[in-house]
Design a protein around this motif. Sequence first.
Motif, short mmCIF file in Angstrom:
data_model
loop_
_atom_site.label_atom_id
_atom_site.label_comp_id
_atom_site.label_asym_id
_atom_site.label_seq_id
_atom_site.Cartn_x
_atom_site.Cartn_y
_atom_site.Cartn_z
N UNK A 1 0.77 -1.28 0.12
CA UNK A 1 -0.01 -0.18 0.15
C UNK A 1 0.99 1.18 -0.03
N UNK A 2 1.59 1.40 -0.81
CA UNK A 2 2.57 2.62 -1.05
C UNK A 2 3.01 2.92 -2.37
N UNK A 3 3.45 4.03 -2.86
CA UNK A 3 4.10 4.55 -4.02
C UNK A 3 5.58 5.02 -3.82
N UNK A 4 6.28 4.70 -4.68
CA UNK A 4 7.67 4.99 -4.32
C UNK A 4 7.91 5.94 -5.61
N UNK A 5 8.48 7.44 -4.97
CA UNK A 5 8.77 8.57 -6.24
C UNK A 5 10.25 8.89 -6.25
N UNK A 6 10.69 8.48 -7.29
CA UNK A 6 12.22 8.77 -7.62
C UNK A 6 12.17 10.15 -8.48
N UNK A 7 13.06 10.90 -7.79
CA UNK A 7 12.86 12.29 -8.19
C UNK A 7 14.65 12.52 -8.80
N UNK A 8 14.82 12.27 -10.03
CA UNK A 8 16.14 12.34 -10.74
C UNK A 8 16.33 13.74 -10.78
N UNK A 9 17.53 14.41 -9.86
CA UNK A 9 17.81 15.75 -9.85
C UNK A 9 19.09 16.32 -10.84
N UNK A 10 18.69 16.02 -12.00
CA UNK A 10 19.72 16.15 -13.28
C UNK A 10 20.94 15.33 -12.91
N UNK A 11 20.86 13.92 -12.62
CA UNK A 11 22.16 13.30 -12.64
C UNK A 11 22.56 13.24 -14.10
N UNK A 12 23.95 13.15 -14.29
CA UNK A 12 24.72 13.01 -15.50
C UNK A 12 25.46 11.24 -15.63
N UNK B 1 18.63 21.11 -8.97
CA UNK B 1 17.83 22.05 -8.05
C UNK B 1 18.28 21.78 -6.64
N UNK B 2 18.88 20.52 -6.47
CA UNK B 2 19.40 20.54 -5.23
C UNK B 2 18.43 19.28 -4.19
N UNK B 3 18.75 18.93 -3.00
CA UNK B 3 18.12 17.88 -2.35
C UNK B 3 16.63 18.34 -1.85
N UNK B 4 16.80 19.66 -1.31
CA UNK B 4 15.38 20.39 -1.05
C UNK B 4 14.42 20.40 -1.91
N UNK B 5 14.81 20.80 -3.17
CA UNK B 5 13.91 21.09 -4.46
C UNK B 5 13.21 19.51 -5.02
N UNK B 6 14.36 18.63 -4.97
CA UNK B 6 13.90 17.18 -4.99
C UNK B 6 12.65 16.85 -4.16
N UNK B 7 12.93 16.97 -2.95
CA UNK B 7 11.98 16.38 -2.07
C UNK B 7 10.62 17.09 -2.00
#
Length: 307
Positions: free
Chosen positions: A30-41, A66-72
Motif C-alpha cells: 500500500x505505497x508508491x515510491x517516487x524517484x526524483x532524478x535531480x539532473x544526474x549525469x 536544483x538540489x536536495x530540497x527541491x527534489x524532496x
Amino acid sequence: MKLSVIIPVFQVEESLERCVNSVLTQGFNDMEVILIDDGSTDRSPAICDELAAKHRQLRVVHQANKGLSAARNTGIALSQGSYITFMDSDDTIGKNTLRPLMEELKLHPEYDILEYPVCLFYQSDRQRVLTFPKKAYRCMTTYWLEEKVYEHTYAWNKIYRRDLFHDVRFPEGRVFEDAYTLPRLLANSRVAATTPEGMYYYYWNPQGITATATGEELAQLLESHVMMLNRLSNDEGYTPQMLKSYYEKILNIQIDVCEMTGNTPILPELNIGWTECSTKLFLQKIFGTKGLCKLYKTIHKLCRRSH
C-alpha cells in the motif's frame, strides 16, 4: 492509508538499486515510491527508468538539478499517500520495517509523526544504533528536549502525516535543511511518537555535508537552532535549566562558526545560575559569548601548533 516514499536521486548509480530494492522487498504494497532524478549525469536516470518499467509502484520524475530540497519538494507535490516518508538514495531500510510502522499508524490515527530507529554510519568504524522507546508526545517541546530530537532532525527515519506539509516545504538553496524544516512540521503536529520497531540504515558518506561543512554552511545550521531556541524559551513552563543540554549543543556550533568565519555571535546567553553551569557555560558567563569564542579559537590554534 497509502504511504508515499520519496527518494531524491543524484549521481548514485552505485547504490540506487540497493536503496530501491530495500523498499520494494518490504512485503508492503500500500505505497508508491517516487524517484526524483535531480539532473544526474551518470547512469542514475536510466536506472530509475529501468526500475520503473519493472515495478508498477515506482514513479519517476526527471528534472534539472536544483538540489536536495527541491527534489524532496517535487516529491511532496506529487505524493498521493496519506503519509510521507523520505529516503536518501545511498541508504536502505531494514527488512519488515514499513509494515509494522504503518500498522502502528493505523492503530493510532492521532499520530502525526512516527520516528523509528536508525543505524548511523552503517558499515563504517563509526557505526552505532540510535533507538527509541515506545512513547507518544502531545507536547512538541517535550518531544524535542526529552528525546533530544535536535540531535536527529533527519528527514528520513520518520513517517509524517502528509497534511503537515500543507504550508511547509524544504528550503531550497540551504544546507542542513532538515534542522530548518522539522521544527515547522512539529508546529503543525499534535502528537509525535517514537517506536523501537524497524531500522533505517544511514551509510557514511565522507563527501556529505556533515563531513565537509564550511563555516558559512554551519552558520545556516546555527541560525535554525537559534530560531528554535528562541521559540522554546518563550514556551510557558520551560525553564533555562530544562533547555541547558540543547543550549550547550548550540553553543558548540556557535564556537565553530565564529572560529571558521569570524562572524559576530548570534546566540543569546542562557539565564542560568552560576552553580548550575558546566565549565563552558561558566566561562561564557565570565567572558561573554564573543569572548568565549575567541578563547576557544586561541586554544585550538595552540593545540594545532603543538602537533
